[in-house]
Design an enzyme around this catalytic site. Structure first.
Site, PDB file in Angstrom:
ATOM      1  CB  CYS A  43     -70.776 105.345 -34.858  1.00  0.00           C
ATOM      2  SG  CYS A  43     -71.552 103.831 -35.434  1.00  0.00           S
ATOM      3  CB  CYS A  48     -69.501 101.205 -35.402  1.00  0.00           C
ATOM      4  SG  CYS A  48     -69.649 102.096 -33.873  1.00  0.00           S
ATOM      5  CE  LYS A  51     -66.136  97.350 -35.529  1.00  0.00           C
ATOM      6  NZ  LYS A  51     -66.198  97.766 -34.143  1.00  0.00           N
ATOM      7  CE1 TYR A 177     -65.702  96.926 -24.927  1.00  0.00           C
ATOM      8  CE2 TYR A 177     -66.833  96.351 -26.962  1.00  0.00           C
ATOM      9  CZ  TYR A 177     -66.850  96.526 -25.587  1.00  0.00           C
ATOM     10  OH  TYR A 177     -68.003  96.293 -24.886  1.00  0.00           O
ATOM     11  CD  GLU A 181     -64.209  95.775 -32.360  1.00  0.00           C
ATOM     12  OE1 GLU A 181     -63.985  96.923 -32.818  1.00  0.00           O
ATOM     13  OE2 GLU A 181     -65.309  95.441 -31.882  1.00  0.00           O
ATOM     14  CG  HIS A 435     -79.727  70.293 -34.910  1.00  0.00           C
ATOM     15  ND1 HIS A 435     -78.672  70.292 -34.022  1.00  0.00           N
ATOM     16  CD2 HIS A 435     -79.538  69.218 -35.734  1.00  0.00           C
ATOM     17  CE1 HIS A 435     -77.884  69.256 -34.281  1.00  0.00           C
ATOM     18  NE2 HIS A 435     -78.395  68.594 -35.316  1.00  0.00           N
ATOM     19  CD  GLU A 440     -78.328  72.843 -31.916  1.00  0.00           C
ATOM     20  OE1 GLU A 440     -79.397  72.280 -31.647  1.00  0.00           O
ATOM     21  OE2 GLU A 440     -77.553  72.454 -32.811  1.00  0.00           O
TER      22      GLU A 440
END
Ligand code: NDP
Length: 456
Positions: A43, A48, A51, A177, A181, A435, A440
């Site tokens: 990671c 992670c 990246k 993944y 990515e 909004h 939303e």
């Protein structure tokens, strides 16, 4: 006098191993962690975090293109890959120090070197033997390259994160993944890019509508998609590479990246000495308490190939330490884990896919909306957002939430809390929107797009 050198010996200083060590030490255990490379694991060092830093860099590329529609006059911009990698390396080194500091503060001894298991209570590092009451294997996984002629010419995510120069033309093999990515990273930083994937849609295991949508979005962003395509061989041609596709097409590129999955790091760990047999993928089988078939030996994280995500490894490591050293026996909870692919746009989800929901719950109502985000009206970018909810038709409970959109990862985290709390569609309907926002849409999906499985 203690019977063993340590109460706990952890093999692997990544997310799962570090969390388990710190928590166990907090309960008063005498703990050692062996790490053969750098503290932080996949990671922090080559996953992670780096990246995501590269992803941020690439987002500026897309933003620069979009900015013209908002009145920005941008003269020719260029990107310096070397500067990005240098800056990223500095940050990763800082984080590594942080990890070291955390372990030091917790009183955990860090041993540099590759550890192998010698017996149920014995580990060897650099020819030195250590005994421990418990052993935790948290060795992670490594990128796998397909066995094709020229496989050695392909790079993996590890190599790309350390690459010294940018590549103008890139072929990425795979559709999971990492492929998605890094496709976004290369595209945003200006490379011409091909994605070559053997399946007819990306991201196996994700909701089918999501898979189709992200494939279309990546194609619309200018990535050359080669779906249902195999790679027969890779060859070097002076400074470039030829990628031979099963269709007969030949791509000539500067870089060929294999993003074709990861294999648990179990080879030469000595597991056979304690009677632990890995599965076909090389993963260590464990129960929900992360117990292996050998008493006193546990395993957490990617090496167990359950859900290969950092927060899951951390959760497993923490639960292990609570159970074994904190007298708080608790298994791991792999239900309702939210996940996100940091492609551009991002894909994020929590709960079941539509197909899973139909199989497990029978009648479901599907609410989905595909729309052009407001930002695209001026940027002119050809992009569409997908927001989807799946509700149990009997209980009204939301079974799955899916989104393909910029910032989808940020949005799904809150939705995951709602699902964990058992939110129903009526709860979503009773919530007012923020909004104007993409998020939303999750609370304004009024009418079911369709219902399934009701007649059966
Ligand atoms: P994935 O399993 O996600 O994807 C592997 C891809 O490679 C699939 O598309 C697969 O195709 C394809 N593939 C596998 N073998 C071959 C082959 N021999 N030839 C051609 N194609 C092949 O693996 P990744 O390496 O992308 O990532 C590993 C794991 O790490 C992920 O599953 C995830 O758990 C984790 N991860 C999480 C991230 C996040 O949370 N954002 C980021 C990166 C990784 P097919 O579908 O047909 O099998």
């Amino acid at each position: 006098m203690n019977r063993y050198d340590f109460d706990l010996f952890v093999i692997g200083g990544g997310s799962g191993g570090v969390r388990a060590s710190r928590i166990a030490a907090g309960y008063g255990a005498k703990v050692a962690v062996a790490e053969e490379y750098r503290l932080g694991g996949t990671c922090v060092i080559r996953g992670c975090v780096p990246k995501k830093l590269l992803m941020y860099a690439s987002q500026f590329g897309f933003a620069l293109e979009d900015s013209k529609g908002f009145g920005w006059q941008v003269s020719e911009a260029s990107h310096k890959w070397e500067s990005l990698i240098r800056a990223k390396d500095v940050e990763i080194a800082r984080l590594e120090q942080v990890y070291e500091g955390l372990l030091g503060k917790a009183g955990v001894e860090v041993i540099k070197g590759k550890a192998t298991i010698v017996g149920a209570h014995e580990v060897r590092v650099n020819d030195v033997s250590f005994t421990a009451a418990h052993i935790l294997v948290a060795t992670g996984a490594t990128p796998e390259v397909p066995e094709i002629p020229g496989a050695e010419l392909m790079v993996t995510s590890n190599d790309v994160l350390a690459m010294e120069h940018a590549a103008e033309t890139v072929a990425i093999v795979g559709g999971g993944y990492i492929a998605c990515e890094f496709a976004g990273i290369f595209k945003g930083l200006g490379s011409k890019l091909w994605m070559v994937h053997r399946g007819s849609s990306l991201l196996r295991g994700f909701d089918e509508q999501v898979r189709e949508h992200i494939g279309n979005e990546l194609a619309a962003s200018g990535i050359e998609m080669r779906l249902a395509s195999t790679v027969a061989a890779v060859e070097r041609k002076r400074n470039a590479y030829l990628v031979y596709l099963g269709s007969g097409e030949i791509l000539e590129v500067d870089l060929v990246m294999a993003a074709t999955g990861r294999r648990p790091n179990t080879a030469s760990l000595g597991l056979e000495r304690v009677g632990i047999h890995v599965d076909a993928r090389g993963a260590i089988p464990v129960d929900s308490y992360s117990r292996t078939s050998s008493d006193h030996i546990y395993a957490v994280g990617d090496v167990t190939n359950r859900i290969n995500l950092t927060p899951v490894a951390i959760h497993e490591g923490h639960a292990f330490a609570d159970s074994v050293f904190g007298a708080k026996s608790r298994g791991t909870d792999h239900e309702g884990v939210p996940f996100a692919v940091f492609s551009q746009p991002q894909v994020a989800a929590v709960g079941l896919t539509e197909a899973e929901a139909c199989t497990r719950h029978g009648g479901v109502r599907v609410y989905s909306s595909v729309f052009r985000p407001m930002r695209a009206t001026l940027s002119g970018r050809n992009e569409r957002v997908l927001v989807k909810l799946i509700a149990d038709d009997t209980t009204d409970r939301i079974l799955g939430a899916h989104i393909v959109a910029p910032d989808a990862a940020e949005i799904i985290q809150g939705i995951a809390v709602a699902l964990k709390a058992g939110a129903t569609k009526a709860d979503f309907d009773a919530t007012l929107g923020v909004h104007p926002s993409v998020a939303e849409e999750f609370v304004t999906l009024r009418n079911a797009t369709y219902s399934t499985g009701l007649q059966s």
